[in-house]
Design a protein around this motif. Sequence first.
Motif, PDB file in Angstrom:
ATOM      1  N   UNK A  30       0.805  -1.226   0.000  1.00 27.28           N
ATOM      2  CA  UNK A  30       0.000   0.000   0.000  1.00 27.28           C
ATOM      3  C   UNK A  30       0.836   1.273   0.000  1.00 27.28           C
ATOM      4  N   UNK A  31       2.101   1.172   0.333  1.00 33.25           N
ATOM      5  CA  UNK A  31       2.950   2.364   0.430  1.00 33.25           C
ATOM      6  C   UNK A  31       3.617   2.756  -0.885  1.00 33.25           C
ATOM      7  N   UNK A  32       3.460   1.934  -1.911  1.00 30.39           N
ATOM      8  CA  UNK A  32       4.068   2.247  -3.199  1.00 30.39           C
ATOM      9  C   UNK A  32       3.306   3.327  -3.942  1.00 30.39           C
ATOM     10  N   UNK A  33       4.004   4.030  -4.802  1.00 33.27           N
ATOM     11  CA  UNK A  33       3.349   5.034  -5.650  1.00 33.27           C
ATOM     12  C   UNK A  33       2.522   4.365  -6.737  1.00 33.27           C
ATOM     13  N   UNK A  34       2.997   3.221  -7.219  1.00 32.47           N
ATOM     14  CA  UNK A  34       2.268   2.423  -8.203  1.00 32.47           C
ATOM     15  C   UNK A  34       2.306   0.975  -7.759  1.00 32.47           C
ATOM     16  N   UNK A  35       1.356   0.190  -8.273  1.00 36.63           N
ATOM     17  CA  UNK A  35       1.231  -1.198  -7.849  1.00 36.63           C
ATOM     18  C   UNK A  35       1.073  -2.066  -9.086  1.00 36.63           C
ATOM     19  N   UNK A  36       1.981  -3.017  -9.220  1.00 34.13           N
ATOM     20  CA  UNK A  36       1.904  -4.004 -10.281  1.00 34.13           C
ATOM     21  C   UNK A  36       1.560  -5.346  -9.660  1.00 34.13           C
ATOM     22  N   UNK A  37       0.789  -6.126 -10.365  1.00 36.35           N
ATOM     23  CA  UNK A  37       0.502  -7.489  -9.932  1.00 36.35           C
ATOM     24  C   UNK A  37       1.294  -8.427 -10.833  1.00 36.35           C
ATOM     25  N   UNK A  38       2.056  -9.314 -10.219  1.00 31.70           N
ATOM     26  CA  UNK A  38       2.796 -10.332 -10.950  1.00 31.70           C
ATOM     27  C   UNK A  38       2.044 -11.638 -10.757  1.00 31.70           C
ATOM     28  N   UNK A  39       1.778 -12.340 -11.839  1.00 34.90           N
ATOM     29  CA  UNK A  39       1.014 -13.580 -11.742  1.00 34.90           C
ATOM     30  C   UNK A  39       1.450 -14.536 -12.842  1.00 34.90           C
ATOM     31  N   UNK A  40       1.080 -15.790 -12.672  1.00 35.56           N
ATOM     32  CA  UNK A  40       1.399 -16.812 -13.666  1.00 35.56           C
ATOM     33  C   UNK A  40       0.106 -17.310 -14.278  1.00 35.56           C
ATOM     34  N   UNK A  41       0.194 -17.672 -15.549  1.00 31.91           N
ATOM     35  CA  UNK A  41      -0.949 -18.278 -16.212  1.00 31.91           C
ATOM     36  C   UNK A  41      -0.444 -19.315 -17.211  1.00 31.91           C
ATOM     37  N   UNK A  42      -1.315 -20.254 -17.523  1.00 34.56           N
ATOM     38  CA  UNK A  42      -0.963 -21.282 -18.494  1.00 34.56           C
ATOM     39  C   UNK A  42      -1.415 -20.837 -19.878  1.00 34.56           C
ATOM     40  N   UNK A  43      -0.520 -21.011 -20.828  1.00 33.73           N
ATOM     41  CA  UNK A  43      -0.837 -20.630 -22.206  1.00 33.73           C
ATOM     42  C   UNK A  43      -0.136 -21.614 -23.125  1.00 33.73           C
TER      43      UNK A  43
END
Length: 176
Positions: A123-136
Amino acid sequence: ALSAEISDTVRSLGMPNAEFRVEIAPAPAYGENGADQISFLFSANLGHPPAQVEKVASGGELSRIMLAVKYTLARKAQLPTIVFDEIDTGVSGDIADRMGRIMQDMSRHMQVIAITHLPQIASRGDVHYKVFKEEKDGTTVSRISLLSDQDRTRELAQMISGTNISEAALRHAGEL
């Protein structure tokens, strides 16, 4: 001076009696690591003399020590960017919040990238990225996505409450 600065930062992270010391002694022989033998000593508790950090520090204590070391050295080296990959392992609650504040302070002087599972830090970041994995196409790929403010609140709420996001978690995420 380095030992004192690191000790002060560690104390601010919920260990009021902590002591961190760097000891330098001549090595028995000059080798691939140079002519000095360097030891990192630590004590978290009053009345216990500092001992080899790797022998006496718990996982949560190591996380706090590492942040304190990086915080102190980064200020001296004037780094442009620092990356923390789950430096918050073994901490939660108020200590996570304190660690987040230190990282936020660091971000005033350098770019800070923090990979975390703790909402107090995210919550303290200026921006927030979500890192996730998916099957392709039969393989797993890693993805990263910049979150909007609304998506960020939902992500923080999920970090708080898990898959089933409650209204209380959404309110708490909004407060963070």
